[in-house]
Design a protein around this motif. Structure first.
Motif, mmCIF file in Angstrom:
data_model
loop_
_atom_site.group_PDB
_atom_site.id
_atom_site.type_symbol
_atom_site.label_atom_id
_atom_site.label_comp_id
_atom_site.label_asym_id
_atom_site.label_seq_id
_atom_site.Cartn_x
_atom_site.Cartn_y
_atom_site.Cartn_z
ATOM 1 N N TYR A 465 0.818 -1.213 0.000
ATOM 2 C CA TYR A 465 0.000 0.000 0.000
ATOM 3 C C TYR A 465 0.854 1.267 0.000
ATOM 4 O O TYR A 465 0.464 2.293 -0.577
ATOM 5 N N THR A 466 2.011 1.202 0.638
ATOM 6 C CA THR A 466 2.887 2.377 0.669
ATOM 7 C C THR A 466 3.366 2.723 -0.736
ATOM 8 O O THR A 466 3.376 3.890 -1.144
ATOM 9 N N LYS A 467 3.759 1.697 -1.482
ATOM 10 C CA LYS A 467 4.194 1.915 -2.857
ATOM 11 C C LYS A 467 3.030 2.415 -3.711
ATOM 12 O O LYS A 467 3.201 3.305 -4.557
ATOM 13 N N ALA A 468 1.852 1.837 -3.483
ATOM 14 C CA ALA A 468 0.664 2.291 -4.216
ATOM 15 C C ALA A 468 0.407 3.765 -3.939
ATOM 16 O O ALA A 468 0.105 4.540 -4.858
ATOM 17 N N ARG A 469 0.537 4.168 -2.675
ATOM 18 C CA ARG A 469 0.326 5.578 -2.311
ATOM 19 C C ARG A 469 1.274 6.495 -3.077
ATOM 20 O O ARG A 469 0.877 7.526 -3.633
ATOM 21 N N GLU A 470 2.559 6.102 -3.129
ATOM 22 C CA GLU A 470 3.551 6.930 -3.829
ATOM 23 C C GLU A 470 3.214 7.070 -5.313
ATOM 24 O O GLU A 470 3.353 8.162 -5.895
ATOM 25 N N LEU A 471 2.764 5.979 -5.902
ATOM 26 C CA LEU A 471 2.457 5.996 -7.336
ATOM 27 C C LEU A 471 1.171 6.765 -7.628
ATOM 28 O O LEU A 471 1.088 7.503 -8.617
ATOM 29 N N TYR A 472 0.170 6.613 -6.766
ATOM 30 C CA TYR A 472 -1.057 7.384 -6.943
ATOM 31 C C TYR A 472 -0.771 8.878 -6.816
ATOM 32 O O TYR A 472 -1.321 9.698 -7.565
ATOM 33 N N LEU A 473 0.081 9.234 -5.868
ATOM 34 C CA LEU A 473 0.441 10.636 -5.678
ATOM 35 C C LEU A 473 1.127 11.174 -6.935
ATOM 36 O O LEU A 473 0.817 12.282 -7.404
ATOM 37 N N LYS A 474 2.018 10.382 -7.496
ATOM 38 C CA LYS A 474 2.724 10.804 -8.706
ATOM 39 C C LYS A 474 1.749 10.946 -9.868
ATOM 40 O O LYS A 474 1.831 11.887 -10.653
ATOM 41 N N GLY A 475 0.816 10.001 -9.954
ATOM 42 C CA GLY A 475 -0.187 10.090 -11.009
ATOM 43 C C GLY A 475 -1.080 11.299 -10.834
ATOM 44 O O GLY A 475 -1.374 12.020 -11.792
ATOM 45 N N CYS A 476 -1.524 11.527 -9.596
ATOM 46 C CA CYS A 476 -2.400 12.651 -9.302
ATOM 47 C C CYS A 476 -1.703 13.972 -9.609
ATOM 48 O O CYS A 476 -2.279 14.848 -10.268
ATOM 49 N N GLU A 477 -0.470 14.120 -9.155
ATOM 50 C CA GLU A 477 0.277 15.355 -9.404
ATOM 51 C C GLU A 477 0.593 15.535 -10.881
ATOM 52 O O GLU A 477 0.802 16.663 -11.340
ATOM 53 N N GLY A 478 0.610 14.425 -11.622
ATOM 54 C CA GLY A 478 0.854 14.497 -13.058
ATOM 55 C C GLY A 478 -0.397 14.783 -13.865
ATOM 56 O O GLY A 478 -0.345 14.848 -15.095
ATOM 57 N N GLY A 479 -1.534 14.948 -13.185
ATOM 58 C CA GLY A 479 -2.761 15.320 -13.871
ATOM 59 C C GLY A 479 -3.742 14.189 -14.109
ATOM 60 O O GLY A 479 -4.774 14.395 -14.756
ATOM 61 N N ASN A 480 -3.465 12.998 -13.594
ATOM 62 C CA ASN A 480 -4.393 11.881 -13.765
ATOM 63 C C ASN A 480 -5.334 11.824 -12.566
ATOM 64 O O ASN A 480 -4.939 11.438 -11.466
#
Length: 596
Positions: A465-480
């Protein structure tokens, strides 16, 4: 009757793969047109248990079926006096048998009705005062949706029933096709996916027959006459144009207002094409028209300077461009393949030029062949979606790979989707993981979000879940915005982070404002429960409605509950049933159970 039930939680069905698609239709030259087979399902409801019987549906479908078979080469199936379940089952059967190049015509003649903001077809077993076992037109839309299992390239719904004009509610595109009889124009319609409806009237009652001497309905009579006397290829849109005034005039003589409608069906995968009727004696000439023309052009090429001649022959010619677009075209024809793709994108979205998928496709294809990875990725999207070409996951795979290897991060992400879903390749979560990672590292936010889903679900990787959080954050900040909603869910549930409803609220809001229906629904649930916000049933209802309108089955279901129990709204069992029906149509099993 609506029974008592607890509020459904929204802690499910929240994960969505993200894949960015650009839509266009390449023209694959020197290839015979792939038309596919023509199939028609004709449903005639005439003898009802609880409604007045009708006089003409049986004769209407018998005659229309005969014309479609004998003049146009259709495979036809007739169902008479179908129950609501029979209608759904019959359509569903075609979803599993049609190919991505086929053409499907659905004809319905029978009673139609409207309740609140929904319109219905009525099976012969349908009761008079309840819509519980009627067929919601939204359900028909979901059955023909290209993204939910209907593989046919073209679907035309012809509805000779009251209130079927509701097919055109929403942000649909009404259109009148070009007044042309050219084979090339009709070929362009065939290449591009369509989902259209042709109705005997607008949101109004329609005539069964104009007089006691009439054999067919007013609408069917004109449709039969035109189809029977048509000797050349014709689009469904032009067919509507030809009979619209005649139907209106005949109805007026019977003191009835009846205006046939035609247009695309919103949210079902329509990409700008049209359904085309091809007389059997015209089929061969139609299929090979473009190939023969191109072959003659090649055979007529003469001269000693072969490279110059070939350059001229391969040049893309487009008239009527403004100075800016003409410069892009000139650069493209002079070897600047980046400008080919840029101009293709302009045609794709209609930026400064009329939207034209055929022109866009030629330009994208030329860009791909010239080494532009963006063109390859866009062409791969076309093959994956079956838009303008026969759906072919293998070709999509090859083109995505070419785009990915050329440094186009979207190509990597889209190829990852194929491996995750097992389309054109053997399902392989590990390869999907590697490709999402490559897309994410290349700056594609969708790749980051999709990789986050794999880590949250533990697919091809150890659940983290920690890795998922980091990736979701990156996706969100990237406009997804899917990444924002998924990250909000982790904070909502306390997975990989400290549970924090305030952060979940902010992330759901960001997703919702970005058009992500799940974000609206999930934010509505926080307001419903008073988690991270002051409890507010009215605000919850507004957000559920926004989610429902965006396609969230849970949002529709939760609205049904609000109206059932009067949470933030006046108790209204009719509206409650309407929203349960919408949720059911979107695949919410518990909502379907509420209707039984």
């Amino acid at each position: 009757m609506i029974g008592i039930m607890a509020m459904y939680t929204i802690k499910n069905a929240r994960f969505m793969l993200a894949c960015c698609f650009v839509l266009f239709s390449p023209w694959l030259k020197a290839q015979p047109l792939q038309v596919g087979e023509f199939h028609a399902l004709l449903i005639a409801n005439q003898n009802y248990e609880y409604w007045d019987n009708l006089n003409t549906p049986f004769k209407d479908v018998d005659k229309i079926s005969s014309i479609l078979r004998n003049r146009y080469g259709f495979n036809t199936k007739i169902i008479k006096d179908a129950s609501s379940a029979d209608i759904i089952d019959a359509i569903d059967e075609y979803r599993s048998t049609l190919s991505s190049r086929d053409n499907f015509l659905l004809y319905y003649a029978g009673h139609g009705e409207v309740r609140a903001d929904s319109s219905y077809w009525v099976g012969v077993n349908g009761r008079r005062n309840t819509s519980g076992n009627w067929v919601d037109l939204n359900r028909i839309n979901s059955l023909i949706d290209s993204d939910s299992g209907m593989r046919a390239r073209h679907v035309l719904v012809i509805a000779d029933s009251c209130f079927s004009g509701h097919f055109f509610r929403g942000n649909e595109q009404f259109f009148a096709p070009l007044n042309t009889d050219s084979l090339a124009w009709h070929q362009a319609q065939i290449r591009t996916t369509s989902r259209t409806a042709f109705t005997s009237g607008a949101n109004e009652p329609v005539l069964d027959r104009a007089s006691n001497q009439s054999t067919h309905s007013v609408f069917a009579q004109e449709l039969i006459r035109r189809l029977n006397n048509q000797h050349s290829v014709i689009s469904a849109g032009k067919l509507h144009n030809l009979i619209e005034k005649d139907v209106f005039a005949r109805a007026r003589r019977a003191n009835q207002v009846q205006s046939p409608q035609y247009g695309s069906i919103s949210g079902t995968g329509h990409s700008g094409g049209d359904f085309v009727f091809i007389p059997q004696n015209q089929r061969t000439a139609f299929i090979h028209h473009n190939t023969a023309t191109q072959s003659n052009n090649r055979n007529n090429t003469r001269g000693n300077n072969s490279s110059t001649t070939n350059d001229r022959a391969n040049a893309i010619r487009i008239s009527g461009l403004n100075a800016e677009k003409q410069t892009l075209l000139d650069n493209c024809n002079n070897g600047n393949t980046s400008d080919c793709v840029s101009l293709g994108y302009d045609f794709d979205i209609g930026d400064g030029v009329p939207q034209n998928y055929t022109k866009a496709s030629e330009l994208y294809l030329k860009g791909c062949e010239g080494g532009e990875a963006r063109g390859c990725t866009n062409l791969g999207v076309l093959y994956e979606k079956g838009r303008g070409v026969t759906q072919n996951y293998t070709k999509a795979r090859d083109l995505y790979l070419k785009g990915c290897e050329g440094g186009e991060a979207r190509g990597c992400t889209n190829l990852g989707v194929l491996y995750e879903k097992g389309r054109g390749v053997t399902q392989n979560y590990t390869k999907a993981r590697d490709l999402y990672l490559k897309g994410c590292e290349g700056g594609n936010a969708y790749g980051c979000t999709n990789l986050g889903v794999l880590y949250e679900k533990g697919r091809g990787v150890t659940q983290n879940y920690t890795k998922a959080r980091e990736l979701y954050l990156k996706g969100c900040e990237g406009g997804n915005v899917n990444g924002c909603t998924n990250l909000g869910y982790l904070y909502d549930e306390g997975r990989g982070v400290t549970q924090n409803y305030t952060k979940a609220r902010d992330l759901y809001l960001k997703g919702c404002e970005g058009g992500e229906a799940r974000g609206c629904t999930n934010l509505g649930f926080l307001y419903y429960e008073g988690l991270g916000v002051t409890q507010n049933y009215t605000k919850a209802g507004e957000l559920y409605l926004k989610g429902c309108e965006g396609g969230s089955s849970i949002g529709c279901n939760n609205l049904g509950i609000n109206y059932e129990f009067g949470n933030g709204v006046d108790k209204d069992l009719v509206k409650s049933l309407s929203f349960y029906q919408k949720a059911c149509n979107l695949g919410h099993e518990k909502a379907c159970n509420k209707l039984n």
